[in-house]
Design a protein around this motif. Structure first.
Motif, PDB file in Angstrom:
ATOM      1  N   GLY A 142      41.877 103.266   1.802  1.00 21.07           N
ATOM      2  CA  GLY A 142      41.869 104.222   2.910  1.00 21.07           C
ATOM      3  C   GLY A 142      42.552 103.672   4.143  1.00 21.07           C
ATOM      4  O   GLY A 142      43.355 104.361   4.792  1.00 21.07           O
ATOM      5  N   LEU A 143      42.229 102.417   4.480  1.00 16.53           N
ATOM      6  CA  LEU A 143      42.858 101.770   5.636  1.00 16.53           C
ATOM      7  C   LEU A 143      44.367 101.708   5.458  1.00 16.53           C
ATOM      8  O   LEU A 143      45.128 102.051   6.379  1.00 16.53           O
ATOM      9  CB  LEU A 143      42.302 100.363   5.812  1.00 16.53           C
ATOM     10  N   SER A 144      44.815 101.277   4.287  1.00 20.27           N
ATOM     11  CA  SER A 144      46.255 101.156   4.059  1.00 20.27           C
ATOM     12  C   SER A 144      46.940 102.513   4.156  1.00 20.27           C
ATOM     13  O   SER A 144      48.058 102.614   4.671  1.00 20.27           O
ATOM     14  CB  SER A 144      46.536 100.507   2.698  1.00 20.27           C
ATOM     15  N   ALA A 145      46.278 103.569   3.689  1.00 17.52           N
ATOM     16  CA  ALA A 145      46.858 104.909   3.770  1.00 17.52           C
ATOM     17  C   ALA A 145      47.066 105.324   5.223  1.00 17.52           C
ATOM     18  O   ALA A 145      48.102 105.906   5.584  1.00 17.52           O
ATOM     19  CB  ALA A 145      45.967 105.915   3.054  1.00 17.52           C
ATOM     20  N   VAL A 146      46.084 105.008   6.082  1.00 13.96           N
ATOM     21  CA  VAL A 146      46.214 105.319   7.514  1.00 13.96           C
ATOM     22  C   VAL A 146      47.383 104.548   8.121  1.00 13.96           C
ATOM     23  O   VAL A 146      48.200 105.104   8.869  1.00 13.96           O
ATOM     24  CB  VAL A 146      44.906 104.971   8.259  1.00 13.96           C
ATOM     25  N   LEU A 147      47.496 103.267   7.797  1.00 11.10           N
ATOM     26  CA  LEU A 147      48.578 102.446   8.342  1.00 11.10           C
ATOM     27  C   LEU A 147      49.941 102.918   7.835  1.00 11.10           C
ATOM     28  O   LEU A 147      50.929 102.894   8.581  1.00 11.10           O
ATOM     29  CB  LEU A 147      48.361 100.974   7.984  1.00 11.10           C
ATOM     30  N   VAL A 148      49.985 103.361   6.590  1.00 10.76           N
ATOM     31  CA  VAL A 148      51.242 103.880   6.036  1.00 10.76           C
ATOM     32  C   VAL A 148      51.677 105.138   6.787  1.00 10.76           C
ATOM     33  O   VAL A 148      52.859 105.300   7.115  1.00 10.76           O
ATOM     34  CB  VAL A 148      51.102 104.169   4.533  1.00 10.76           C
ATOM     35  N   VAL A 149      50.736 106.006   7.084  1.00  9.45           N
ATOM     36  CA  VAL A 149      51.062 107.212   7.860  1.00  9.45           C
ATOM     37  C   VAL A 149      51.637 106.820   9.219  1.00  9.45           C
ATOM     38  O   VAL A 149      52.648 107.389   9.678  1.00  9.45           O
ATOM     39  CB  VAL A 149      49.822 108.108   8.034  1.00  9.45           C
ATOM     40  N   LEU A 150      51.033 105.834   9.866  1.00 13.21           N
ATOM     41  CA  LEU A 150      51.524 105.372  11.166  1.00 13.21           C
ATOM     42  C   LEU A 150      52.916 104.763  11.048  1.00 13.21           C
ATOM     43  O   LEU A 150      53.764 104.943  11.930  1.00 13.21           O
ATOM     44  CB  LEU A 150      50.548 104.353  11.769  1.00 13.21           C
ATOM     45  N   ILE A 151      53.165 104.035   9.959  1.00 10.42           N
ATOM     46  CA  ILE A 151      54.491 103.458   9.740  1.00 10.42           C
ATOM     47  C   ILE A 151      55.530 104.568   9.596  1.00 10.42           C
ATOM     48  O   ILE A 151      56.630 104.498  10.159  1.00 10.42           O
ATOM     49  CB  ILE A 151      54.491 102.551   8.490  1.00 10.42           C
ATOM     50  N   TYR A 152      55.180 105.613   8.858  1.00  5.86           N
ATOM     51  CA  TYR A 152      56.121 106.725   8.670  1.00  5.86           C
ATOM     52  C   TYR A 152      56.379 107.451   9.989  1.00  5.86           C
ATOM     53  O   TYR A 152      57.511 107.862  10.263  1.00  5.86           O
ATOM     54  CB  TYR A 152      55.615 107.683   7.592  1.00  5.86           C
ATOM     55  N   ILE A 153      55.341 107.596  10.798  1.00  2.00           N
ATOM     56  CA  ILE A 153      55.538 108.235  12.109  1.00  2.00           C
ATOM     57  C   ILE A 153      56.449 107.372  12.974  1.00  2.00           C
ATOM     58  O   ILE A 153      57.361 107.875  13.643  1.00  2.00           O
ATOM     59  CB  ILE A 153      54.176 108.461  12.805  1.00  2.00           C
TER      60      ILE A 153
END
Length: 209
Positions: A174-185
């Motif tokens: 879950g944490l990695s998914a949140v960070l991935v979204v931030l990276i894409y943004i």
């Protein structure tokens, strides 16, 4: 629930943010007499833009520093958890989140920071190092094929939750998914240029990006 158990998560977030917001790219370019990194290339404070100064040592130092601050935040809170009896995975994860947000949005730079890839690598290595190595291997493979740094980071990031699930590290998915979204943004402009075919390749100079 005691006060310590309530305050430790907040400490993890704050400590992570403070460490994550250390602008190594800005500090190292100024120390090397190269001026303000925000006036170079894309204006980003990360390692990719630091490389545009022409000084590979500054770029390498930026990458290492940005990765290290994420790793140190996680490892410090994991140590605190072990000594104070807290949940090491939870506190380490919160420290990772704080460090990542600090890198992207440092308060003392007007909340304009880097894109988070180096810090992401650091927190991955500290949380579960095999996935950190898989991220780096994926980045290198995509970079060799495509010669796009941004695409390499985006593909490697997207696969990170998959790697964590595959290796049964569900507590960090879950944490990695949140960070991935931030990276894409943070990479939204790079994504637009990739789609338009105007993104610069590795080794190709570009005024901005």
């Amino acid at each position: 629930m005691d006060v310590a158990s309530l305050s430790l998560p907040l400490v993890a977030l704050i400590l992570g943010y403070l460490l994550g917001s250390i602008p190594f790219g800005l500090l190292l370019t100024k120390a090397a007499g190269l001026g303000d990194i925000r006036d170079i290339g894309s204006g980003n404070i990360g390692a990719t833009n630091a490389l545009r100064t022409g000084n590979r040592w500054v770029a390498a130092g930026t990458l290492i520093g940005d990765a290290a601050k994420g790793a140190v935040a996680v490892l410090l809170m994991a140590w605190v958890a072990r000594t104070a009896g807290g949940d090491a995975a939870m506190l380490g994860g919160l420290a990772a989140l704080g460090a990542f947000i600090g890198h992207l949005f440092p308060a003392w730079l007007g909340f304009k920071g880097g894109k988070g890839v180096s810090t992401f690598i650091g927190v991955l290595l500290a949380l579960y190092w095999p996935v950190g190595l898989l991220f780096c291997a994926t980045w290198l493979l995509v970079a060799l094929i495509s010669r796009y740094s941004s695409l390499s980071a985006l593909v490697a990031a997207l696969l990170t939750p998959v790697y964590l699930a595959w290796l049964d590290q569900w507590q960090f998915v879950g944490l990695s998914a949140v960070l991935v979204v931030l990276i894409y943004i943070a990479h939204r402009e790079n994504i637009s240029r990739l789609l338009a075919g105007t993104e610069s390749r590795i080794g190709q100079k570009k005024a901005e990006g």
